[in-house]
Write a protein that holds these residues in place. Structure first.
Motif, PDB file in Angstrom:
ATOM      1  N   LYS A   1      -2.396   0.223  -8.436  1.00 51.90           N
ATOM      2  CA  LYS A   1      -2.830   1.410  -7.698  1.00 51.90           C
ATOM      3  C   LYS A   1      -4.312   1.323  -7.355  1.00 51.90           C
ATOM      4  O   LYS A   1      -4.726   1.709  -6.264  1.00 51.90           O
ATOM      5  CB  LYS A   1      -2.510   2.688  -8.493  1.00 51.90           C
ATOM      6  CG  LYS A   1      -1.026   2.977  -8.584  1.00 51.90           C
ATOM      7  CD  LYS A   1      -0.730   4.261  -9.333  1.00 51.90           C
ATOM      8  CE  LYS A   1      -0.902   5.479  -8.447  1.00 51.90           C
ATOM      9  NZ  LYS A   1       0.041   5.533  -7.330  1.00 51.90           N
TER      10      LYS A   1
ATOM     11  N   GLY B   1      -0.088   2.388  -3.388  1.00 49.16           N
ATOM     12  CA  GLY B   1      -1.306   3.110  -3.041  1.00 49.16           C
ATOM     13  C   GLY B   1      -1.076   4.560  -2.694  1.00 49.16           C
ATOM     14  O   GLY B   1      -2.001   5.260  -2.310  1.00 49.16           O
TER      15      GLY B   1
ATOM     16  N   PHE C   1      -4.561  -1.001  -4.281  1.00 48.62           N
ATOM     17  CA  PHE C   1      -3.983  -0.624  -2.991  1.00 48.62           C
ATOM     18  C   PHE C   1      -4.310   0.789  -2.535  1.00 48.62           C
ATOM     19  O   PHE C   1      -4.036   1.130  -1.385  1.00 48.62           O
ATOM     20  CB  PHE C   1      -2.459  -0.783  -3.037  1.00 48.62           C
ATOM     21  CG  PHE C   1      -2.017  -2.220  -3.139  1.00 48.62           C
ATOM     22  CD1 PHE C   1      -2.197  -3.090  -2.074  1.00 48.62           C
ATOM     23  CD2 PHE C   1      -1.449  -2.712  -4.305  1.00 48.62           C
ATOM     24  CE1 PHE C   1      -1.803  -4.413  -2.156  1.00 48.62           C
ATOM     25  CE2 PHE C   1      -1.048  -4.036  -4.412  1.00 48.62           C
ATOM     26  CZ  PHE C   1      -1.235  -4.887  -3.323  1.00 48.62           C
ATOM     27  N   GLU C   2      -4.908   1.605  -3.367  1.00 51.03           N
ATOM     28  CA  GLU C   2      -5.212   2.977  -2.955  1.00 51.03           C
ATOM     29  C   GLU C   2      -6.178   3.015  -1.780  1.00 51.03           C
ATOM     30  O   GLU C   2      -6.112   3.908  -0.954  1.00 51.03           O
ATOM     31  CB  GLU C   2      -5.774   3.780  -4.144  1.00 51.03           C
ATOM     32  CG  GLU C   2      -4.697   4.376  -4.995  1.00 51.03           C
ATOM     33  CD  GLU C   2      -5.257   5.104  -6.222  1.00 51.03           C
ATOM     34  OE1 GLU C   2      -4.509   5.907  -6.800  1.00 51.03           O
ATOM     35  OE2 GLU C   2      -6.423   4.851  -6.574  1.00 51.03           O
ATOM     36  N   SER C   3      -7.078   2.039  -1.672  1.00 58.74           N
ATOM     37  CA  SER C   3      -8.057   2.052  -0.586  1.00 58.74           C
ATOM     38  C   SER C   3      -7.632   1.187   0.584  1.00 58.74           C
ATOM     39  O   SER C   3      -8.351   1.098   1.588  1.00 58.74           O
ATOM     40  CB  SER C   3      -9.414   1.544  -1.098  1.00 58.74           C
ATOM     41  OG  SER C   3      -9.288   0.231  -1.625  1.00 58.74           O
ATOM     42  N   SER C   4      -6.474   0.518   0.482  1.00 61.20           N
ATOM     43  CA  SER C   4      -6.042  -0.390   1.557  1.00 61.20           C
ATOM     44  C   SER C   4      -5.230   0.337   2.613  1.00 61.20           C
ATOM     45  O   SER C   4      -4.857   1.471   2.441  1.00 61.20           O
ATOM     46  CB  SER C   4      -5.210  -1.522   0.972  1.00 61.20           C
ATOM     47  OG  SER C   4      -4.040  -1.035   0.359  1.00 61.20           O
TER      48      SER C   4
ATOM     49  N   GLY D   1       0.806  -1.212   0.000  1.00 62.08           N
ATOM     50  CA  GLY D   1       0.000   0.000   0.000  1.00 62.08           C
ATOM     51  C   GLY D   1       0.838   1.260   0.000  1.00 62.08           C
ATOM     52  O   GLY D   1       0.480   2.267  -0.633  1.00 62.08           O
TER      53      GLY D   1
END
Length: 222
Positions: A216, A193, A219-222, A189
């Motif tokens: 992306k 992310g 992992f952007e919201s993780s 992330g």
């Protein structure tokens, strides 16, 4: 008599030492304990150092008992991992004691992706299941094995480490840290992310823009 050149070298060495990265351990407590007064605990642990302590005459045994890890957290659909972190924001009695802990549960095949704790060493006790566990040292060497129920593995401070349930049933780990705020940096992330420029990631990992865009999005919201 110290020559001018030697004096300059000594001064330069002192200056360079001043610029070396320094991460001190949690400070030693000056009280037996410091349970924050009701309502003063904030999720931002940086605020815990200067908050007022509850008067010891108003403290009871219940203040030192925590029941929040009796049950597991919610499993992530992408990793099969459920983590419950416990620090002074959740358990105020930990304030100033220089420690925290966590519960981690894994579905079969579930993983705790590579991550590290910048301010703490972790000891991880397997209480159920078989968990492939390990870390990578600063020389790139991997130390990993399957850790069984009742065994403990230690992850040195700042080392990237990981875990995966290799059994057929749910696995559970209890972890402890020698800091009340160990920090958590998740590698996937943090890299994919975040707002790091795509052009840099393309060069660094040899991935195409399309491949990076997919990572992306994940992992952007993780």
């Amino acid at each position: 008599m110290v020559r001018a050149g030697e004096k300059m070298t000594t001064m330069l060495a002192i200056l360079l030492l001043g610029f070396l990265p320094f991460t001190p351990a949690d400070p030693d407590p000056v009280l037996d304990f410091c349970i924050p007064e009701s309502g003063s605990v904030h999720p931002d642990l940086n605020r815990l150092g200067s908050i007022p302590c509850k008067n010891p005459s108003n403290v009871t045994a219940d203040d030192f008992v925590f029941s929040g890890i009796i049950s597991r957290g919610n499993f992530s659909p992408s990793t099969g991992f459920a983590g419950v972190a416990v620090n002074p924001a959740q358990f105020p009695a930990l304030n100033t004691l220089g420690m925290s802990f966590a519960r981690a549960d894994f579905e079969p095949g579930g993983v705790n992706p590579p991550h590290y704790h910048p301010r703490a060493t972790e000891t991880a006790l397997v209480v159920e299941g078989s968990v492939y566990s390990g870390f990578v040292d600063s020389g790139g060497r991997v130390y990993a094995k399957v850790v069984e129920k009742g065994q403990v593995m230690v992850f040195p401070r700042g080392m990237v480490h990981f875990q995966m349930n290799v059994g057929d049933s749910t696995a559970t780990i209890f972890g402890s840290f020698n800091s009340q705020n160990p920090g958590l940096v998740r590698i996937p992330g943090t890299i994919f992310g975040s707002a790091i420029k795509v052009e840099l990631l393309e060069r660094a990992f040899g991935l195409s823009a399309k491949e990076l865009a997919k990572l992306k999005r994940r992992f952007e919201s993780s």
